[in-house]
Design a protein around this motif. Sequence first.
Motif, PDB file in Angstrom:
ATOM      1  N   LEU A   9       9.829 -24.947   3.462  1.00 20.30           N
ATOM      2  CA  LEU A   9       8.547 -24.662   4.104  1.00 20.30           C
ATOM      3  C   LEU A   9       8.168 -23.199   3.942  1.00 20.30           C
ATOM      4  O   LEU A   9       6.993 -22.879   3.714  1.00 20.30           O
ATOM      5  CB  LEU A   9       8.605 -25.040   5.589  1.00 20.30           C
ATOM      6  CG  LEU A   9       7.294 -24.893   6.350  1.00 20.30           C
ATOM      7  CD1 LEU A   9       6.211 -25.793   5.761  1.00 20.30           C
ATOM      8  CD2 LEU A   9       7.482 -25.203   7.839  1.00 20.30           C
ATOM      9  N   HIS A  10       9.137 -22.319   4.054  1.00 22.53           N
ATOM     10  CA  HIS A  10       8.881 -20.888   3.884  1.00 22.53           C
ATOM     11  C   HIS A  10       8.277 -20.615   2.503  1.00 22.53           C
ATOM     12  O   HIS A  10       7.257 -19.917   2.382  1.00 22.53           O
ATOM     13  CB  HIS A  10      10.184 -20.108   4.060  1.00 22.53           C
ATOM     14  CG  HIS A  10      10.049 -18.633   3.838  1.00 22.53           C
ATOM     15  ND1 HIS A  10       9.402 -17.803   4.734  1.00 22.53           N
ATOM     16  CD2 HIS A  10      10.469 -17.836   2.821  1.00 22.53           C
ATOM     17  CE1 HIS A  10       9.432 -16.565   4.295  1.00 22.53           C
ATOM     18  NE2 HIS A  10      10.070 -16.558   3.125  1.00 22.53           N
ATOM     19  N   ALA A  11       8.868 -21.170   1.465  1.00 24.24           N
ATOM     20  CA  ALA A  11       8.364 -20.971   0.106  1.00 24.24           C
ATOM     21  C   ALA A  11       6.978 -21.595  -0.067  1.00 24.24           C
ATOM     22  O   ALA A  11       6.093 -21.015  -0.713  1.00 24.24           O
ATOM     23  CB  ALA A  11       9.345 -21.573  -0.900  1.00 24.24           C
ATOM     24  N   PHE A  12       6.766 -22.772   0.534  1.00 22.34           N
ATOM     25  CA  PHE A  12       5.483 -23.474   0.415  1.00 22.34           C
ATOM     26  C   PHE A  12       4.358 -22.678   1.076  1.00 22.34           C
ATOM     27  O   PHE A  12       3.264 -22.538   0.503  1.00 22.34           O
ATOM     28  CB  PHE A  12       5.609 -24.856   1.064  1.00 22.34           C
ATOM     29  CG  PHE A  12       4.380 -25.711   0.939  1.00 22.34           C
ATOM     30  CD1 PHE A  12       4.143 -26.430  -0.218  1.00 22.34           C
ATOM     31  CD2 PHE A  12       3.471 -25.803   1.978  1.00 22.34           C
ATOM     32  CE1 PHE A  12       3.014 -27.229  -0.345  1.00 22.34           C
ATOM     33  CE2 PHE A  12       2.344 -26.591   1.869  1.00 22.34           C
ATOM     34  CZ  PHE A  12       2.111 -27.311   0.695  1.00 22.34           C
ATOM     35  N   VAL A  13       4.610 -22.167   2.263  1.00 16.03           N
ATOM     36  CA  VAL A  13       3.583 -21.381   2.970  1.00 16.03           C
ATOM     37  C   VAL A  13       3.263 -20.101   2.208  1.00 16.03           C
ATOM     38  O   VAL A  13       2.088 -19.725   2.069  1.00 16.03           O
ATOM     39  CB  VAL A  13       4.048 -21.067   4.410  1.00 16.03           C
ATOM     40  CG1 VAL A  13       3.142 -20.026   5.058  1.00 16.03           C
ATOM     41  CG2 VAL A  13       4.045 -22.341   5.254  1.00 16.03           C
ATOM     42  N   LYS A  14       4.265 -19.439   1.684  1.00 17.27           N
ATOM     43  CA  LYS A  14       4.023 -18.205   0.918  1.00 17.27           C
ATOM     44  C   LYS A  14       3.192 -18.493  -0.326  1.00 17.27           C
ATOM     45  O   LYS A  14       2.347 -17.686  -0.713  1.00 17.27           O
ATOM     46  CB  LYS A  14       5.352 -17.566   0.525  1.00 17.27           C
ATOM     47  CG  LYS A  14       6.075 -16.880   1.673  1.00 17.27           C
ATOM     48  CD  LYS A  14       7.320 -16.159   1.214  1.00 17.27           C
ATOM     49  CE  LYS A  14       6.980 -14.938   0.374  1.00 17.27           C
ATOM     50  NZ  LYS A  14       8.195 -14.165   0.024  1.00 17.27           N
ATOM     51  N   GLN A  15       3.417 -19.644  -0.940  1.00 10.84           N
ATOM     52  CA  GLN A  15       2.698 -19.972  -2.168  1.00 10.84           C
ATOM     53  C   GLN A  15       1.257 -20.413  -1.913  1.00 10.84           C
ATOM     54  O   GLN A  15       0.345 -20.033  -2.651  1.00 10.84           O
ATOM     55  CB  GLN A  15       3.436 -21.086  -2.915  1.00 10.84           C
ATOM     56  CG  GLN A  15       2.745 -21.491  -4.219  1.00 10.84           C
ATOM     57  CD  GLN A  15       3.490 -22.601  -4.938  1.00 10.84           C
ATOM     58  OE1 GLN A  15       4.547 -23.063  -4.494  1.00 10.84           O
ATOM     59  NE2 GLN A  15       2.950 -23.060  -6.061  1.00 10.84           N
TER      60      GLN A  15
END
Length: 362
Positions: free
Chosen positions: A333-339
Amino acid sequence: MRVLQLIDSLDAGGAERMAVNLANALSERIDSSYLCTTRAEGLLKDAIVPNVGYLFLNKCSTYDIKAYRRFIKFIKTEQIDIVHAHSTSFFLGTLAKLVSPKLTLVWHDHYGNSEMLAKRPHKVLQWCSGYFDWVYCVNENLQAWVKTHLKCKHVFYLSNFVDVLGVKDEETRLKGQDGKRIVCLANLRPQKDHITLLRAFKQIKHMHPDWSLHLVGKDFDDDYAQNLRTFIVAEGLIEQVFLYGSCKDVGYILKQCTIGVLSSRSEGLPLALLEYGLGALAVVATNVGDCKKVIVDAQHGQLVQAEDPEALSKAIQVFINDFEYRTDCAKVLHAFVKQHYSKSVVLERVCEHYQKGVVAYG
């Protein structure tokens, strides 16, 4: 280009935080960025960066002539090109457009009860919408409603975004055990449905008495808030459930937590959900508004139906019981939100609209 964000208060709500986020981010991209709050200041005033021009109108009523004149004078003096009005501030923006027809007026719809749009009052909004150059909506339900009910022809979906959650302010030290804290970032309003969360946590308490729940959000000291406090006492939860009111050090709060929860019965695209992701928390949320666009599958988190305390409790306990799954979800989720929900992604689209909007949508 000189752009002013218009908002009614600086309380720590989603629309207010987006207005501040946009004003701050735009200050790095355009000639001059401004923020005007009409009725009340609040915690978010401290978050405004120094190079954002700021105006507080201290508006006392809908037809506060003195405040209205100050606003018009400010627009003319600062040579504002675009007024970006958030939520209920659209009326003042419309009055400014009537006086200065060349002014570009954007309305940003953050309406939180997007599951209950059939009951939304809109007579004044409908009249004002004829003066909007374009409209931003924070989810697709709102976009469809605006296209059907309002007069503005140009309507766009624009997701909320989050910036880096700094931990410079470290004021709010949470109670409970490290590594065993559940947090809910939501003002104490009925649509946030904290009572379902409390009922779910009551079930969790029996299985996991060492875990705690932390409610962070404005307490309006009304019947809703009193009912929550009464429930906490009556159900013997005072040693595990804690209320903090509004807090400005969200980044520091999330750093102390393990699981983020939203139990809302209605949402747009909740900023808290994005903040959980940016803060690398495992997340459980209700399947309302555009939450499903963030929690897209079980690798990103857990989605449950609204107003179902048993389902909410089970989903939270999945994370409590499975450290590896919880950790993996938080990373994904962290990577998805940043992207997809970073400042740069959303700001690029906003600036493109600003630059082309007067010709394309005016």
